[in-house]
Design an enzyme around this catalytic site. Structure first.
Site, PDB file in Angstrom:
ATOM      1  N   GLU A   1       0.811  -1.221   0.000  1.00  0.00           N
ATOM      2  CA  GLU A   1       0.000   0.000   0.000  1.00  0.00           C
ATOM      3  C   GLU A   1       0.845   1.272   0.000  1.00  0.00           C
ATOM      4  O   GLU A   1       0.320   2.359  -0.248  1.00  0.00           O
ATOM      5  CB  GLU A   1      -0.930  -0.009   1.214  1.00  0.00           C
ATOM      6  CG  GLU A   1      -2.056  -1.039   1.095  1.00  0.00           C
ATOM      7  CD  GLU A   1      -2.977  -1.052   2.293  1.00  0.00           C
ATOM      8  OE1 GLU A   1      -2.564  -0.599   3.372  1.00  0.00           O
ATOM      9  OE2 GLU A   1      -4.114  -1.537   2.151  1.00  0.00           O
TER      10      GLU A   1
ATOM     11  N   GLU B   1       6.438 -22.085   7.579  1.00  0.00           N
ATOM     12  CA  GLU B   1       6.945 -21.246   8.664  1.00  0.00           C
ATOM     13  C   GLU B   1       7.925 -21.969   9.577  1.00  0.00           C
ATOM     14  O   GLU B   1       8.530 -21.356  10.450  1.00  0.00           O
ATOM     15  CB  GLU B   1       5.787 -20.710   9.497  1.00  0.00           C
ATOM     16  CG  GLU B   1       5.059 -21.741  10.338  1.00  0.00           C
ATOM     17  CD  GLU B   1       4.005 -21.112  11.227  1.00  0.00           C
ATOM     18  OE1 GLU B   1       4.031 -21.385  12.437  1.00  0.00           O
ATOM     19  OE2 GLU B   1       3.167 -20.338  10.714  1.00  0.00           O
TER      20      GLU B   1
END
Length: 275
Positions: free
Chosen positions: A82, A113
């Site tokens: 963004e 992960e």
């Protein structure tokens, strides 16, 4: 202080959720969410330290990397993505990486992960170096992908920060600039996409916005460098020019059509006025 049972895994303060009415569910979730801004308030001094070191490094040509897995990784990628349209910066100023790669943005990648070595490999693809800053994001503060990335970064003299939602977690211990957001047990036990995720999103908002402002990407209170990629943003740019320059709408539209950038137009007018 040793790392004990993480708060994020403690049992919810509520039970028999399936027996609650809709209004009870929503009210209780909202009551829990009220703890989030208070946790952020307590963390502001540590957030400030991280912002200041990041600004310092970026002024010297460094970049900010976000590193996470699951919800935490998605939030980092979201915040990074963004910044270019909001502040008109290059997409390589703030870079978000998630365990498992971009495919993990839409669906979980099994065991991604749990690999403590993969993060550094991912970071090396972007040429991470001593000018850069790395922010690890992990609600539990124990994610191997994130911890491994921070350890390797420190070995290569890269400044590190960490956002976690547990006290004295391995991430806190590893990071140069730890940020702890202690929001308490989740409404649904262990569901860190809730309060923990919300707190991380707010912290990332604060970090990237403060960094961009201090790097000169906001003028007054306006996003003068935003990318005019749709009608809504173009209309916003027109209104900015009308307000700042006290000109008519048609003139503002013509100027924006020609120059494509609000700041450029403001700079031209201020140069002419000798400001």
């Amino acid at each position: 202080m040793a790392f004990s049972k993480p708060t994020t895994e403690q049992s919810s303060r509520y039970d028999d959720l399936e027996k609650m009415t809709t209004i009870e569910l929503l009210t209780n979730i909202n009551n829990e969410d009220k703890n989030v801004p208070l946790a952020l308030e307590k963390a502001i001094p540590n957030i400030q330290k991280f912002v200041d070191i990041t600004v310092s490094r970026m002024k010297e040509g460094g970049r900010l990397f976000y590193l996470g897995a699951g919800t935490s990784g998605r939030l980092g990628v979201l915040d990074a993505s963004e910044c270019p349209p909001t502040f008109g910066v290059s997409s390589d100023w703030i870079i978000g990486l998630i365990a498992g790669g971009d495919i993990a943005l839409r669906r979980a990648v099994e065991n991604a992960e749990d690999d403590p070595e993969q993060a550094w490999k991912d970071l090396l693809e972007f040429g991470i170096n001593q000018k850069d800053v790395l922010l690890g994001i992990a609600a539990s503060g124990t994610t191997p992908y994130v911890i491994g990335g921070l350890k390797m970064a420190k070995q290569h003299s890269v400044v590190t920060g960490g956002i976690s939602c547990n006290e004295n977690s391995p991430l806190t211990q590893e990071a140069d600039f730890p940020i702890e957001l202690i929001v308490g047990p989740e409404f649904v036990t262990g569901s860190t996409r809730m309060k923990a995720g919300t707190s991380q999103k707010l912290a990332l908002n604060m970090i990237s916005t403060a960094v961009m402002i201090k790097l000169g990407r906001v003028l007054g209170n306006k996003m003068v460098d935003m990318q005019l990629s749709n009608k809504k943003l173009t209309d916003r740019g027109v209104k900015m020019l009308m307000e700042e320059l006290q000109i008519e709408e048609e003139i503002a539209k013509k100027l924006l059509s020609k120059h494509k950038n609000v700041r450029e137009i403001l700079d031209i007018f201020r140069t002419k006025l000798g400001q």
